[in-house]
Enzyme design. Structure first.
Site, short mmCIF file in Angstrom:
data_model
loop_
_atom_site.label_atom_id
_atom_site.label_comp_id
_atom_site.label_asym_id
_atom_site.label_seq_id
_atom_site.Cartn_x
_atom_site.Cartn_y
_atom_site.Cartn_z
N LYS A 17 1.03 -1.23 -0.24
CA LYS A 17 -0.11 -0.10 -0.05
C LYS A 17 0.82 1.41 -0.02
O LYS A 17 2.07 1.07 0.53
CB LYS A 17 -1.01 0.01 1.23
CG LYS A 17 -0.18 0.09 2.54
CD LYS A 17 0.32 1.33 3.16
CE LYS A 17 0.83 1.23 4.64
NZ LYS A 17 1.58 2.50 4.76
N MET A 101 11.49 -4.38 4.74
CA MET A 101 10.98 -4.10 6.07
C MET A 101 11.00 -2.70 6.38
O MET A 101 12.27 -2.17 6.18
CB MET A 101 11.58 -4.97 7.07
CG MET A 101 11.36 -6.51 6.91
SD MET A 101 12.29 -7.66 7.93
CE MET A 101 11.81 -9.25 7.11
N GLY A 102 10.49 -2.15 7.12
CA GLY A 102 10.61 -0.68 7.56
C GLY A 102 10.56 0.25 6.39
O GLY A 102 11.18 1.30 6.33
N LEU A 105 5.32 0.27 3.40
CA LEU A 105 4.66 -0.08 2.40
C LEU A 105 3.57 -1.27 2.92
O LEU A 105 2.60 -1.66 2.15
CB LEU A 105 5.37 -0.82 1.39
CG LEU A 105 6.45 0.06 0.52
CD1 LEU A 105 7.53 -0.84 -0.21
CD2 LEU A 105 5.62 0.90 -0.50
N GLY A 106 3.73 -1.49 4.29
CA GLY A 106 2.58 -2.26 4.93
C GLY A 106 2.73 -3.90 4.53
O GLY A 106 1.88 -4.66 4.48
N GLY A 107 3.96 -3.97 4.35
CA GLY A 107 4.24 -5.53 3.89
C GLY A 107 3.84 -6.71 4.95
O GLY A 107 3.14 -7.62 4.74
N SER A 109 1.88 -6.12 7.50
CA SER A 109 0.40 -5.99 7.68
C SER A 109 -0.48 -6.85 6.53
O SER A 109 -1.50 -7.54 6.65
CB SER A 109 -0.06 -4.78 7.83
OG SER A 109 0.33 -4.22 8.89
N SER A 110 0.00 -6.68 5.03
CA SER A 110 -0.49 -7.19 4.18
C SER A 110 -0.52 -8.70 4.30
O SER A 110 -1.29 -9.54 3.98
CB SER A 110 -0.10 -6.78 2.89
OG SER A 110 -0.69 -7.26 1.67
N ASP A 142 -2.70 -1.34 10.60
CA ASP A 142 -2.83 -1.56 8.84
C ASP A 142 -3.66 -2.68 8.53
O ASP A 142 -4.15 -2.76 7.41
CB ASP A 142 -1.57 -1.43 8.39
CG ASP A 142 -1.15 0.00 8.37
OD1 ASP A 142 -1.83 1.08 8.81
OD2 ASP A 142 0.17 0.34 8.03
#
Length: 288
Positions: A17, A101-102, A105-107, A109-110, A142
């Protein structure tokens, strides 16, 4: 990807995202910050292979650097769903990680949301969207957005969502090469926490050049690498940091325009393009 197999779902997408803007409008008594933001899904992200186990065990099959299995959000998501539904099944989870990571981009959470969507089907739990979103909120602010399945105007701590229509465009995203820890940004004394709230009807997508990311100035001070990317990409458009950083993006009307700038990105940065999505690619697997 086959929408549903009897015992496995392979190459399940976990899209990234972007925050088209992010305003910090206040702070709750418990320390959580109140936000207004616009979440935009893009067609770039991690993928998961998920296989149902009959013995009830939940196991991640591959190593992820810096992420122990027990603290991985996909494992925690699977365990949470199992505890909530008392499902007799388990799962083997394989995460193909490409998002940094960090990066804002919401990785993670996605990944968690995709795990919940897939296991809800493989385990035949039958949970509807809102119930999955309520579970997801226990994993992170998120996660409900990715379960919501559409681009959204978000308020509260990010969990109060309203669907929005965003431009069909392309984004160029640059990874500055640093991890920005979210707590370091939100705990900064320099963070502005009193941005005036506005109505969803006042939002018209990425064309709103006056909207900003309130976390960006703090991140640029703490991490000069982020500021360097923003300065460079701003030559081509309205460059912004996403989330609490570190990734920086700029929108383009078409793929050709994005490609032209992508060719010019200095080699010291990782960069890629992605098209805007109107909905999550697995949204159809969740009952409203």
């Amino acid at each position: 990807m086959d929408a549903l197999l009897d015992q496995s779902m392979l190459q399940c997408p976990a899209p990234a995202k972007l925050n088209l803007f992010l305003h910090v409008t206040g702070r709750r008594a418990d320390g959580y910050h109140l936000l207004q933001t616009a979440f935009q899904l893009i067609d770039h992200g991690d993928t998961l292979d998920i296989v149902r186990r009959e013995d009830g065990l939940i196991h991640r099959t591959n190593e992820i650097a810096g992420v122990p299995e027990d603290s991985d959000l996909i494992v925690r998501a699977a365990r949470l769903l199992k505890a909530h539904t008392a499902s007799p099944y388990g799962a083997e989870l394989t995460l193909h990680k490409i998002l940094p990571m960090g990066g804002g981009l919401g990785g993670g959470s996605s990944d968690a949301a995709t795990t919940l969507i897939a296991l809800n089907r493989l385990w035949q739990c039958g949970l509807r969207r809102q119930e999955l979103m309520n579970l997801g909120l226990q994993l992170g602010a998120d996660v409900p957005f990715f379960l919501f399945g559409r681009n959204a105007f978000a308020e509260g701590v990010g969990e109060v969502l309203q669907e929005i229509t965003t431009p069909d465009c392309w984004y160029l995203v640059i990874e500055p090469g640093v991890q920005v820890p979210t707590p370091a940004i939100f705990s900064s004394k320099e963070l502005t926490r009193d941005t005036k709230t506005f109505r969803i009807t006042d939002f018209s997508g990425s064309a709103d050049k006056h909207l900003r990311n309130d976390l960006q100035a703090v991140a640029c001070t703490l991490f000069p690498e982020v500021a360097e990317v923003i300065d460079w990409l701003s030559k081509f458009g309205n460059a912004k940091m996403t989330g609490s950083g570190a990734c920086v993006f700029c929108d383009f009307a078409d793929e050709i325009s994005a490609d032209e700038v992508l060719k010019q990105v200095p080699d010291r940065w990782i960069s890629w393009k992605a098209r805007a999505l109107s909905q999550h690619p697995m949204a159809h697997l969740v009952q409203a």
